[in-house]
Design a protein around this motif. Structure first.
Motif, PDB file in Angstrom:
ATOM      1  N   GLU A   1      -1.748  12.914 -12.325  1.00 27.97           N
ATOM      2  CA  GLU A   1      -2.574  14.125 -12.270  1.00 27.97           C
ATOM      3  C   GLU A   1      -4.020  13.793 -11.907  1.00 27.97           C
ATOM      4  OE1 GLU A   1      -3.890  17.698 -15.400  1.00 27.97           O
ATOM      5  OE2 GLU A   1      -2.711  15.977 -16.071  1.00 27.97           O
ATOM      6  N   LYS A   2      -4.567  14.551 -10.964  1.00 24.88           N
ATOM      7  CA  LYS A   2      -5.958  14.441 -10.511  1.00 24.88           C
ATOM      8  C   LYS A   2      -6.254  13.162  -9.729  1.00 24.88           C
ATOM      9  CE  LYS A   2      -7.824  17.338 -14.226  1.00 24.88           C
ATOM     10  NZ  LYS A   2      -8.815  17.438 -15.318  1.00 24.88           N
ATOM     11  N   ILE A   3      -5.261  12.278  -9.599  1.00 27.88           N
ATOM     12  CA  ILE A   3      -5.467  11.045  -8.825  1.00 27.88           C
ATOM     13  C   ILE A   3      -4.701  11.116  -7.514  1.00 27.88           C
ATOM     14  CG2 ILE A   3      -5.149   8.541  -8.779  1.00 27.88           C
ATOM     15  CD1 ILE A   3      -5.662   8.497 -11.767  1.00 27.88           C
ATOM     16  N   GLY A   4      -3.409  11.430  -7.559  1.00 24.66           N
ATOM     17  CA  GLY A   4      -2.673  11.571  -6.319  1.00 24.66           C
ATOM     18  C   GLY A   4      -1.259  11.059  -6.385  1.00 24.66           C
ATOM     19  N   VAL A   5      -0.678  10.845  -5.205  1.00 29.15           N
ATOM     20  CA  VAL A   5       0.709  10.413  -5.080  1.00 29.15           C
ATOM     21  C   VAL A   5       0.758   9.111  -4.277  1.00 29.15           C
ATOM     22  CG1 VAL A   5       3.002  10.969  -4.192  1.00 29.15           C
ATOM     23  CG2 VAL A   5       1.563  12.791  -5.153  1.00 29.15           C
ATOM     24  N   LEU A   6       1.451   8.117  -4.839  1.00 29.34           N
ATOM     25  CA  LEU A   6       1.708   6.840  -4.192  1.00 29.34           C
ATOM     26  C   LEU A   6       3.175   6.838  -3.753  1.00 29.34           C
ATOM     27  CD1 LEU A   6       1.246   3.755  -3.600  1.00 29.34           C
ATOM     28  CD2 LEU A   6       1.792   3.372  -6.027  1.00 29.34           C
ATOM     29  N   ARG A   7       3.413   6.650  -2.477  1.00 27.74           N
ATOM     30  CA  ARG A   7       4.779   6.719  -1.941  1.00 27.74           C
ATOM     31  C   ARG A   7       5.172   5.396  -1.314  1.00 27.74           C
ATOM     32  NH1 ARG A   7       7.131   7.427   3.040  1.00 27.74           N
ATOM     33  NH2 ARG A   7       9.029   8.681   3.114  1.00 27.74           N
TER      34      ARG A   7
ATOM     35  N   PRO B   1       0.807  -1.219   0.000  1.00 26.24           N
ATOM     36  CA  PRO B   1       0.000   0.000   0.000  1.00 26.24           C
ATOM     37  C   PRO B   1       0.842   1.271   0.000  1.00 26.24           C
ATOM     38  CG  PRO B   1       0.142  -0.870   2.213  1.00 26.24           C
ATOM     39  CD  PRO B   1       0.848  -1.855   1.333  1.00 26.24           C
ATOM     40  N   HIS B   2       0.160   2.374  -0.098  1.00 28.19           N
ATOM     41  CA  HIS B   2       0.767   3.690   0.064  1.00 28.19           C
ATOM     42  C   HIS B   2       1.500   3.757   1.403  1.00 28.19           C
ATOM     43  CE1 HIS B   2       1.290   8.009  -0.018  1.00 28.19           C
ATOM     44  NE2 HIS B   2       0.538   8.163   1.057  1.00 28.19           N
ATOM     45  N   ASN B   3       2.718   4.222   1.364  1.00 23.94           N
ATOM     46  CA  ASN B   3       3.621   4.311   2.526  1.00 23.94           C
ATOM     47  C   ASN B   3       4.154   2.951   2.975  1.00 23.94           C
ATOM     48  OD1 ASN B   3       3.614   7.123   2.793  1.00 23.94           O
ATOM     49  ND2 ASN B   3       1.801   7.104   4.100  1.00 23.94           N
ATOM     50  N   GLY B   4       3.716   1.879   2.318  1.00 24.33           N
ATOM     51  CA  GLY B   4       4.225   0.554   2.660  1.00 24.33           C
ATOM     52  C   GLY B   4       5.636   0.349   2.120  1.00 24.33           C
ATOM     53  N   LYS B   5       6.399  -0.491   2.805  1.00 31.70           N
ATOM     54  CA  LYS B   5       7.780  -0.741   2.412  1.00 31.70           C
ATOM     55  C   LYS B   5       7.842  -1.675   1.210  1.00 31.70           C
ATOM     56  CE  LYS B   5       9.389  -0.149   7.167  1.00 31.70           C
ATOM     57  NZ  LYS B   5       9.993  -0.818   8.349  1.00 31.70           N
ATOM     58  N   MET B   6       8.596  -1.254   0.202  1.00 34.46           N
ATOM     59  CA  MET B   6       8.800  -2.064  -0.996  1.00 34.46           C
ATOM     60  C   MET B   6      10.163  -2.734  -0.892  1.00 34.46           C
ATOM     61  SD  MET B   6       8.893  -0.962  -5.047  1.00 34.46           S
ATOM     62  CE  MET B   6       7.114  -0.735  -5.170  1.00 34.46           C
ATOM     63  N   PRO B   7      10.213  -4.062  -0.728  1.00 34.45           N
ATOM     64  CA  PRO B   7      11.498  -4.731  -0.544  1.00 34.45           C
ATOM     65  C   PRO B   7      12.238  -4.949  -1.859  1.00 34.45           C
ATOM     66  CG  PRO B   7       9.708  -6.310  -0.388  1.00 34.45           C
ATOM     67  CD  PRO B   7       9.066  -4.965  -0.562  1.00 34.45           C
TER      68      PRO B   7
END
Length: 290
Positions: free
Chosen positions: A277-283, A115-121
Motif C-alpha cells: 500500500e502507498k508504495i506500489g507493485v513489483l512484478r 528488478p521490476h519486470n525482470g525475470k526471476m529464475p
C-alpha cells in the motif's frame, strides 16, 4: 518523492516519477545533478527539494513512459542487504516456529537482485521456489549505535521486495537461510523507492500482498511485524555501521507456499506480484533457470 534506476540510452540513470505515467531521466533534466538514487537519498530534504524543483517542468526528450521503461534495482549495488526472518507473528505461527525473542538476521548478496519486470529464475537444482512479500527499508545516513527513538531519522525511504526462497536448500543447510536465499536473480526489488515523508512512520501500518497469476496468496499488514523498523535499526547498528543505500528486508507475512497444502511452488510461466500500500507493485515473471 518516487525514485527509480532505469536503463536509458545504454546507461543506468536516475528516474524521478512524475505521477502521470512518466519517468524523468534526471541525467537529461538535470545534467549537473546527482547521478545515483543513493546520492539523492543521502542528500536529504535539501537535495531532494532541489531535484523536485528541477523536475517541475520536464524538458523535451527527458521523459520515458513507465510502461516502456527498462528498470534496474532502485539501488543497483547496495553495500549491505540485511534480511530478517520470521518477523511476522502469523508467519512464525504458520511455519510452526516459536516467536523469536530477538531478530533472526541473515544476508543477501547483490547477485540475487532482479528488478521490476525482470525475470526471476527457478534454478535447475530445485523446484521449491517460494514467494515472500517484504517491506524494504533503505538507509539514508551513515549511522552506528542509533537510539530507537532516533532510528527513523536515518531511513531515507521504502520499497517492495520479493525474498524468493528455495526451501529445500534452507533445509539441507541445517536450517540456515543463506544458501536458500542467495540463488541468482531470486530477490525482486523495486520498482521505486518512496521517500519516508510520503509514508506512515516506520512503514506501519501498510497493507502487504502477494499475487501469483492474479490470485492473492499473501494479504496482511505491516502492523503484524514482531520487531518494528526502529527496533531493527537500533539492534543492527549495535553491531555494524549502516551506510546510505544499505537495505534492510524486514520479513514476510503469512501465506507462503511452504505452509500451504498443497505447496504450490512458483514455476516457470508464473507471474509473481508483490504489492505494498502507498508504495506500489513489483512484478516478476518466473522462468527456468540454470
Amino acid at each position: 518523492m518516487r525514485l527509480c534506476t532505469i536503463q536509458n540510452g545504454g546507461k543506468a540513470v536516475v528516474g524521478v516519477k512524475t505521477g502521470n505515467g512518466k519517468i524523468i531521466d534526471l541525467s537529461k533534466q538535470m545534467p549537473r545533478g546527482p547521478k545515483t538514487v543513493v546520492e539523492i537519498l543521502a542528500g536529504g530534504k535539501k537535495l531532494q527539494d532541489a531535484v523536485l524543483k528541477a523536475c517541475a517542468k520536464p524538458k523535451a526528450g527527458a521523459t520515458v513512459s513507465e510502461k516502456s521503461a527498462k528498470y534496474l534495482p532502485p539501488v543497483p549495488n547496495p553495500g549491505k542487504i540485511i534480511c530478517i526472518g520470521l518477523n511476522y507473528r502469523k508467519h512464525a505461527e504458520e511455519t510452526n516456529n516459536p516467536i523469536p525473542p530477538y531478530p533472526v538476521v541473515f544476508t543477501r548478496f547483490n547477485n540475487t537482485l532482479v528488478p521490476h519486470n525482470g525475470k526471476m529464475p527457478r534454478p535447475s537444482h530445485s523446484k521449491e521456489l517460494d514467494w515472500e512479500a517484504e517491506l524494504a527499508v533503505i538507509i539514508g545516513k551513515k549511522c552506528r549505535n542509533v537510539p530507537k527513538q532516533k532510528a527513523l531519522t536515518v531511513i531515507a525511504g521504502y520499497a517492495c521486495f520479493n525474498d524468493g526462497s528455495l526451501r529445500d536448500w534452507q533445509r539441507k543447510s541445517g536450517g540456515q537461510f543463506t544458501l536458500g536465499k542467495n540463488f541468482d536473480g531470486t530477490g525482486g526489488f523495486g520498482p521505486d523507492i518512496v521517500t519516508s515523508d510520503e509514508l506512515p512512520p516506520g512503514g506501519t501500518p501498510l497493507r502487504i500482498m502477494t499475487r501469483v497469476n492474479g490470485k492473492v496468496m499473501q494479504d496482511s499488514n505491516t502492523d503484524d511485524l514482531i520487531f518494528d523498523v526502529p527496533t531493527l535499526v537500533h539492534e543492527l547498528t549495535k553491531v555494524m555501521t549502516l551506510e546510505p543505500g544499505d537495505v534492510i528486508i524486514t520479513g514476510t507475512p503469512s501465506g507462503v507456499a511452504m505452509a500451504r497444502k498443497p505447496q504450490n511452488w512458483l514455476k516457470p510461466g508464473d507471474v509473481c506480484e508483490v504489492e505494498i500500500e502507498k508504495i506500489g507493485v513489483l512484478r516478476n515473471p518466473v522462468v527456468q533457470g540454470a
